[in-house]
Design an enzyme around this catalytic site. Structure first.
Site, PDB file in Angstrom:
ATOM      1  N   GLU A 115      23.651  46.446  -1.497  1.00 46.59           N
ATOM      2  CA  GLU A 115      22.919  45.208  -1.213  1.00 46.59           C
ATOM      3  C   GLU A 115      23.780  43.973  -1.483  1.00 46.59           C
ATOM      4  OE1 GLU A 115      19.224  45.708  -3.456  1.00 46.59           O
ATOM      5  OE2 GLU A 115      18.379  46.740  -1.717  1.00 46.59           O
ATOM      6  N   ASP A 155      13.267  53.854  -2.283  1.00 39.77           N
ATOM      7  CA  ASP A 155      13.291  52.687  -3.168  1.00 39.77           C
ATOM      8  C   ASP A 155      11.958  52.523  -3.899  1.00 39.77           C
ATOM      9  OD1 ASP A 155      14.016  50.370  -4.399  1.00 39.77           O
ATOM     10  OD2 ASP A 155      13.922  49.108  -2.616  1.00 39.77           O
ATOM     11  N   GLU A 172       7.041  46.630  -8.600  1.00 37.48           N
ATOM     12  CA  GLU A 172       7.493  45.948  -7.385  1.00 37.48           C
ATOM     13  C   GLU A 172       6.674  46.342  -6.156  1.00 37.48           C
ATOM     14  OE1 GLU A 172      11.609  46.585  -6.484  1.00 37.48           O
ATOM     15  OE2 GLU A 172      11.498  45.511  -4.587  1.00 37.48           O
TER      16      GLU A 172
HETATM   17  O1  GCW Z   1      14.048  47.629  -4.489  1.00 33.82           O
HETATM   18  C1  GCW Z   1      15.174  46.884  -4.487  1.00 33.82           C
HETATM   19  C2  GCW Z   1      14.666  45.600  -5.033  1.00 33.82           C
HETATM   20  C3  GCW Z   1      15.757  44.715  -5.546  1.00 33.82           C
HETATM   21  C4  GCW Z   1      16.603  45.510  -6.503  1.00 33.82           C
HETATM   22  C5  GCW Z   1      17.139  46.756  -5.819  1.00 33.82           C
HETATM   23  C6  GCW Z   1      17.937  47.616  -6.765  1.00 33.82           C
HETATM   24  C7  GCW Z   1      17.674  44.465  -8.361  1.00 33.82           C
HETATM   25  O2  GCW Z   1      13.940  44.950  -4.026  1.00 33.82           O
HETATM   26  O3  GCW Z   1      15.135  43.640  -6.203  1.00 33.82           O
HETATM   27  O4  GCW Z   1      17.646  44.716  -6.986  1.00 33.82           O
HETATM   28  O5  GCW Z   1      16.092  47.513  -5.349  1.00 33.82           O
HETATM   29  O6  GCW Z   1      17.340  48.505  -7.350  1.00 33.82           O
HETATM   30  O7  GCW Z   1      19.112  47.412  -6.934  1.00 33.82           O
END
Ligand code: GCW
Length: 869
Positions: free
Chosen positions: A381, A464, A492
């Site tokens: 990311e 995720d 989340e």
């Molecule tokens: O789910 C995603 C989240 C990000 C997070 C990422 C990760 C901290 O939206 O906020 O980053 O995973 O786990 O690295």
């Protein structure tokens, strides 16, 4: 089962709600059958009505049951913790101090922490002070280790302590010559503290303390939290959002607060740090990485290290060690000038790169001697990593690991990577990048390239943190590598700080799911659940770890939603012993947090236990993944198409006129082949895939016949509806507790549940309407809470159970009274909450039934109007 109505005529809803008319068996029976508490008189709740939740589960209210109180008092006359002040823990910060006006206090040894917790806990529970004594008076609780305490040496045979390791404890009732005592012992001070909390927990849950003979050893060595101070933070003290107030950002630890809070930054210690420390110790959590994995290199600067050292000093007596998350390219950060590297110098094999990290780690270790190491999110990311220089994750992780190994530190390297060049299916990517590194023969004859002080940190599922995922195929695959599981405690994708969603069942499901892992000869391993892989028993790993992305913040109750405390609690209990069941953990938590009254406990536990499956149902039923709007991951947006394919809900749902879901079978992306053979075959075949993962692995035709006989489209719609109906039941169940729960927390949860119900409804409606754009189908009307009503002798049915109200035409000259209610489910209960007095008028019918995950409820609101002539 039909029903004849016997209600008076009323047409105002507020009045209707106060007067309920039950059809059938009587109110008390019907409500208790569905878990809500009958509204009968009971003693008032013990908690003060303004209690804000700030003690978490470390609440030591006086025991209400007089018999039990007398027994506890008889058994616990004194506290003996010998030499509590002898082994002081390291303290770096000379002037370490609490913020003015604090109620918590600093201790400098782990046994002092144990002693003080007993003083506080027993004093509260027994409703009178329990003195700390020397010697060995009768009716004593003794806490210590063979090193700290001659009494423990005398009372506990060495052979009984040997199997407990460093962290395990025993709790034992002893009786010699009329002299009674309870001994809490371990091999280390920290183990004795863990035992102390476990002992107090028994009293908090009002269990017997007679004839105790308990011992407990954690199954996993490193039980850590990751704390993201800047992201997915749903526990800030600003109720209007997730941020903080008065210059704070909402995070639990203040490093850079401004304005009114500027004087509260570390090294100043706040009450909430010590509440969190005690809470972590009460669960056996023994480490925390304090900053986001999207890391700010600020945490490596000398000024920040001084602040971290103060925090570490405060947490150290509780056995909670610190780590920080780092940015792979931190050496290029100007904040370290003149000690910086160029981008080209980030070569993980270079001495320059390694020495830079060794210098940083030394600085940390000088201030924090037990500093754990670094957590790394690399080439994920947008974060930099070794691939920027042409190296792979093994090279990068090992380069960092070599830099810190001489200092005894570890690298936690995350596997949450999904480089689009690797495969079109995002779910396949991490396995393809990490798997081969585990297979590489090494010059010393061993297999697997990852260094010994590297842990790969792997999310429970391949996507995720979704509310339901199959287990990540990396579990079992990385036989020659240390691997930690990463669970997300902060909600989340599971309702954030609005929805009540108990995650224990999610984690239990993944930890107990069978990897069907095989050995090198293709033979199934004897122990092969995900939990066995994590605790090392599957493949013989000696070092083991589990990580929870925490949900702490600076809200009064530390977690934003009172029920979010349960998730931190459940994570900690499972980190200690992943074989525990989520229901038992929930029950403990409710007793510690809300009430010990059995009926209250039953209702709240029932509310918690179905909440995750309900959320799956109204958000992403039957295996359709990641339908969240990208802005905040809270609400739905199944139509969203982003520049990044693999962040887009449409990429996951693949909706078209034929059906719905992502084909990952051999005819699709082939992701199923990443599982061990038994699972690969099960998931590959639409006939054998578990229905709750149907769309995870298959593109499902709208007309496909489900196992219960319904077609897929109908079942899909009913799942959305059922999830919302559970939340409606939650509200009713909670309302039934009003007399049993302290006022402030009752009202706060009640308000959250109202928002929860509305937002769950929006998930249902947004998703169902979007799917209709592809299949052009009507909403099916024969779901679990379907009813037919009879008005003026005419049966009326076919209601969309997701609609907020229904217009019912009443022929001129006929009564608007509902004379009969026929539920589709013969086991459902029907209750007419009120009738229309005339037309126009309003009637409300409540239907309650049981779904496969818990009680569900719907209030049908009928607007009776004059039929057109
Ligand atoms: O789910 C995603 C989240 C990000 C997070 C990422 C990760 C901290 O939206 O906020 O980053 O995973 O786990 O690295």
């Amino acid at each position: 089962m039909g029903a004849t109505v016997s209600s008076s005529d009323e047409n105002e809803q507020s009045r209707l709600r106060r007067r309920s008319f039950l059809i059938g068996s009587g109110a008390a029976v019907a409500t208790s059958m569905f878990g809500a508490l009958p509204a009968q008189a009971s003693p008032p709740n013990a908690f003060p009505d303004d209690y804000d939740g700030s003690d978490l589960w470390l609440r030591y209210e006086p025991v209400a049951d007089p018999g039990l109180l007398a027994r506890y008092r008889a058994a616990l006359g004194a506290i003996v913790v010998e030499n509590a002040g002898h082994t002081l823990v390291h303290r770096h910060t000379a002037n370490l101090s609490m913020a003015p006006g604090s109620t918590e206090h600093l201790v400098q040894s782990t046994l002092e922490a144990a002693r003080d917790e007993l003083v506080r806990g027993l004093g509260g529970l027994l409703g009178r002070p329990v003195p700390v004594r020397d010697g060995f008076p009768d009716r004593t609780v003794v806490v210590g280790t063979p090193d700290s305490s001659p009494l423990v040496r005398r009372l506990v045979p060495a052979r009984d302590l040997a199997p407990l390791g460093d962290d395990g404890y025993l709790i034992r009732s002893l009786s010699r010559g009329g002299h009674r005592s309870i001994v809490v012992a371990g091999n280390t001070d920290l183990a004795a503290l863990y035992g102390t909390f476990a002992f107090l927990r028994r009293l908090q849950a009002q269990q017997s303390i007679a004839g105790l003979d308990i011992s407990s050893v954690p199954k996993i060595n490193h039980r850590y939290l990751n704390y993201w101070e800047t992201e997915r933070l749903y526990a800030g003290n600003n109720p209007a959002g997730t941020g903080g107030l008065n210059g704070e950002n909402g995070a639990i630890f203040d490093f850079t607060a401004t304005g009114a809070s500027a004087a509260l930054n570390l090294p100043v210690i706040l009450d909430r740090y010590l509440v969190a420390a005690r809470a972590m110790a009460s669960l056996g959590i023994n480490g925390i990485t304090i900053n986001n994995v999207n890391a700010n290199s600020f945490y490596l600067t000398p000024a920040a290290i001084e602040q971290e050292a103060a925090l570490a000093d405060a947490l150290r007596p509780y056995g909670v060690r610190l780590a920080v998350s780092i940015n792979y390219a931190a050496p290029t950060d100007a904040r370290f000038a003149p000690d910086t590297l160029t981008r080209e110098e980030l070569d993980p094999y270079s001495a320059k790169f390694r020495d830079w990290w060794t210098r940083r780690a030394r600085q940390l270790q000088a201030a924090i001697p037990d500093f754990m190491g670094f957590t790394v999110k690399a080439n994920s990311e947008g974060q930099p990593g070794p691939q920027d220089l042409g190296y792979d994750h093994g090279d990068g992780a090992n380069g960092m690991a070599a830099a810190v190994a001489p200092l005894g530190m570890r690298i936690f390297w995350r596997t949450f990577v999904y480089n689009a060049d690797v495969d079109t299916d995002r779910l396949k990517r991490a396995y393809l990048e990490f798997g081969p590194i585990d297979d590489e023969p090494q010059p010393d004859g061993t297999i697997g390239r990852f260094a010994e002080n590297v842990f790969l940190q792997t999310k429970n599922g391949p996507l995720d943190y979704q509310a339901r995922e199959p287990a990540n195929p990396l579990f079992g695959r990385m036989e020659h590598t240390n691997q930690a599981i990463e669970l997300q405690v902060t909600q989340e994708y599971t309702g954030q700080n609005t929805m009540l969603c108990y995650l224990g069942p999610l984690w239990e499901e993944v930890l107990k799911s069978d990897t069907h892992a095989t050995d090198a000869h293709g033979k199934l391993l004897a122990k092969r659940l995900v939990g066995n892989v994590v605790d090392g028993t599957a493949q013989g790993h000696p070092d083991t770890a589990i990580v929870g992305v925490a949900n702490l913040g600076n809200a009064d109750n530390l977690t934003g939603h009172h029920f979010a405390q349960a998730n931190l609690y459940a994570f900690g209990r499972l980190a200690w012993d992943w074989t525990l069941d989520a229901r038992g953990i929930a029950e403990d938590w409710v007793r510690l947090t809300w009430s010990n009254r059995d009926a209250v406990v039953r209702t709240i536990v029932a509310m918690m236990m179905g909440s995750r499956e309900a959320l799956v149902s109204y958000q992403t039923p039957l295996g359709v993944a990641h339908q969240f709007r990208s802005s905040d991951h809270y609400g739905p947006n199944p139509a969203e198409r982003l520049a990044r394919d693999d962040w887009s809900p449409v990429y996951y749902n693949k909706a078209d006129s034929a059906g719905l879901g992502y084909d990952r079978s051999p005819t699709g992306s082939g992701f199923t082949a990443q599982y061990f053979p038994v699972l690969a075959a099960r998931y590959a075949d639409i006939e054998t895939v578990p229905e709750n993962l149907l769309m995870w692995f298959h593109h499902v035709p709208w007309d496909r016949r489900m196992r219960n006989g319904r077609i897929f489209w109908d079942e899909l719609v009913y799942r959305y509806q059922t999830g919302v109906h559970y939340v409606s039941w939650l509200r009713q169940a909670w309302d039934s507790l009003e007399r049993h729960v302290d006022a402030r927390r009752f009202a706060e949860v009640k308000a959250k549940l109202a928002a929860h119900e509305a937002d769950a409804g929006s998930w249902r409606d947004t998703c169902v309407r979007y799917w209709q754009e592809f299949n052009g189908r009507a909403i099916p009307t024969n779901g679990p809470l379907a009813i037919t009503i009879v008005v003026g002798g005419r049966p009326i049915g076919g209601f969309d159970a997701g609609a907020p109200s229904y217009t019912v035409p009443v022929a001129a000259g006929t009564s608007p009274k509902i004379t009969k209610v026929v539920p589709a489910d013969p086991a459902a209960k029907c209750e007419i909450l009120g009738q229309a007095r005339g037309v126009p008028g309003r009637a409300v019918v409540r239907i309650t039934a049981n779904s496969f995950f818990g009680p569900i409820l719907k209030d049908y609101v009928f607007d009776l109007v004059a039929a057109a002539r």
